[in-house]
Design an enzyme around this catalytic site. Structure first.
Site, PDB file in Angstrom:
ATOM      1  CG  HIS A 189      49.523  78.182  43.095  1.00 55.35           C
ATOM      2  ND1 HIS A 189      48.630  79.177  42.741  1.00 55.35           N
ATOM      3  CD2 HIS A 189      49.801  78.385  44.411  1.00 55.35           C
ATOM      4  CE1 HIS A 189      48.405  79.943  43.795  1.00 55.35           C
ATOM      5  NE2 HIS A 189      49.095  79.479  44.825  1.00 55.35           N
ATOM      6  CD  GLU A 190      50.669  75.216  46.716  1.00 53.87           C
ATOM      7  OE1 GLU A 190      51.427  75.860  47.468  1.00 53.87           O
ATOM      8  OE2 GLU A 190      49.452  75.472  46.607  1.00 53.87           O
TER       9      GLU A 190
HETATM   10 NI    NI Z   1      49.287  79.914  46.874  1.00 51.55          NI
END
Ligand code: NI
Length: 178
Positions: free
Chosen positions: A137-138
């Site tokens: 996600h990051e």
């Molecule tokens: Ni985020």
């Protein structure tokens, strides 16, 4: 320095591809410390520099910490790269930059990542579970990708419509009263 503000969709700065960092200096250490504070305040389990308006490949993360009194153990992750991916996992994701929405996103279940830490050392880590999901996600944030870019077109467009309506209401509070 003014306090960091978490940018929210559809801020165009969230779509930029961030640039790699070349070494660690005091400015970077200060920014990372501030991002860690914002992450715990919100609260979130990860925060990427583009979310606070810096287009650099820097992420802070603490997937172990929760409100239930675990010790804080923030990781500062510089120039992360996903080296290998295995398996599939679906996780209900949310994001500080995508208010009032969560959705299941399919990610790789097991990844090997390489990055530099705040001491400038290279780290290779084998990750699974929530930490693997958070990493992906990051890293997406660093490439200008949000989790809503990884869900069905229909669900995404429903969210975008709702979000735009919400923003219009914020802009014209008077119209609510009239
Ligand atoms: Ni985020």
């Amino acid at each position: 320095m003014p306090p960091l503000e978490v940018l929210q969709f559809p801020d165009p700065r969230l779509k930029r591809v961030s640039r790699p960092l070349d070494g660690v200096d005091d400015d970077l250490r200060a920014l990372a410390a501030e991002m860690i504070e914002v992450m715990y305040d919100e609260p979130g389990i990860g925060l990427a520099a583009p979310q606070v308006g810096h287009d650099i490949r820097l992420v802070v993360m603490d997937t172990e910490w929760s409100d239930e009194g675990r010790e804080k153990d923030p990781a500062v992750i510089i120039n992360p790269e996903i080296l290998t991916r295995e398996g599939k996992v679906s996780w209900e994701e949310g994001c500080l930059s995508v208010p009032d929405f969560t959705a299941e996103v399919e990610r790789s279940e097991h990844i090997v990542v390489r990055y530099q830490n705040l001491e400038g050392e290279e780290v290779t880590e084998d990750v699974t579970g929530l930490r693997a999901v958070c990493f992906q996600h990051e890293v997406d944030h660093l490439d200008g990708v949000l989790f809503i870019d990884r869900i069905s077109r229909l669900r995404r467009s429903l969210y975008v419509k709702r979000r735009k309506k919400q923003l219009r209401l914020e802009e014209e509070p008077a119209s609510l009263e009239s």
